[in-house]
Design a protein around this motif. Structure first.
Motif, short mmCIF file in Angstrom:
data_model
loop_
_atom_site.label_atom_id
_atom_site.label_comp_id
_atom_site.label_asym_id
_atom_site.label_seq_id
_atom_site.Cartn_x
_atom_site.Cartn_y
_atom_site.Cartn_z
N ARG A 41 0.84 -1.21 0.00
CA ARG A 41 0.00 0.00 0.00
C ARG A 41 0.87 1.25 0.00
N SER A 73 -4.71 -1.00 8.49
CA SER A 73 -5.69 -1.69 9.32
C SER A 73 -5.98 -3.05 8.71
N ASP A 89 -8.68 -4.59 8.78
CA ASP A 89 -10.04 -4.60 8.26
C ASP A 89 -10.25 -3.69 7.05
N ASP A 90 -9.36 -2.72 6.88
CA ASP A 90 -9.48 -1.74 5.80
C ASP A 90 -8.08 -1.42 5.27
N ARG A 125 -6.77 2.21 5.11
CA ARG A 125 -6.68 3.04 6.32
C ARG A 125 -5.40 2.71 7.08
N SER A 175 -8.42 -4.12 -4.04
CA SER A 175 -7.65 -4.22 -2.80
C SER A 175 -7.94 -5.54 -2.10
N ASP A 176 -8.50 -6.49 -2.84
CA ASP A 176 -8.79 -7.80 -2.30
C ASP A 176 -7.48 -8.54 -2.02
#
Length: 125
Positions: free
Chosen positions: A34, A53, A55-56, A59, A85-86
């Motif tokens: 990222r 994160s 979960d995201d 973020r 972003s999978d």
């Protein structure tokens, strides 16, 4: 060829079946992907890397990242983030890159050994 097929089958199975994030430093590596996607830098300062994160993936958290590998791989995988972003897609992109690297290594080895490289070099010592 058999080696490539077996490698592709096994790594694809692991990529699709292993829960996210895996215990193999996956979140820190995805974080560097990222970071290189957002700010590509061939000579990045790894001490500034943070963690995303779990979960995201878009973020950032305040946690420091400890991954300090050369960025070329992360820059290549980061291009997948343009599409998705999978995590499983990122894993499959990793399988493809590893398969290409293995194929090149096998091709070079066969070519070297086929030219008498190993036996020719050993007999000259």
């Amino acid at each position: 060829m058999v080696v490539l097929v077996v490698f592709a089958a096994l790594t694809t199975m692991v990529a699709l079946r292993m829960p996210y994030p895996s215990t193999f430093d996956e979140l820190p590596h995805v974080s560097v992907v990222r970071a290189q996607y957002e700010h590509p830098a061939p000579f990045a300062d790894a001490s500034t890397y943070r963690m995303v994160s779990r979960d995201d993936l878009a973020r950032w958290t305040t946690a420091s990242n400890y991954i300090n590998h050369p960025p070329l791989y992360y820059m290549m995988i980061g291009q997948m983030l343009r599409v998705t972003s999978d995590v499983y897609a990122l894993r499959l992109a990793n399988v493809v890159l590893a398969l290409v690297a293995l194929a090149i290594g096998l091709w070079a080895g066969v070519r070297y050994l086929g030219a008498g490289g190993a036996t020719g070099r050993c007999s000259s010592y």
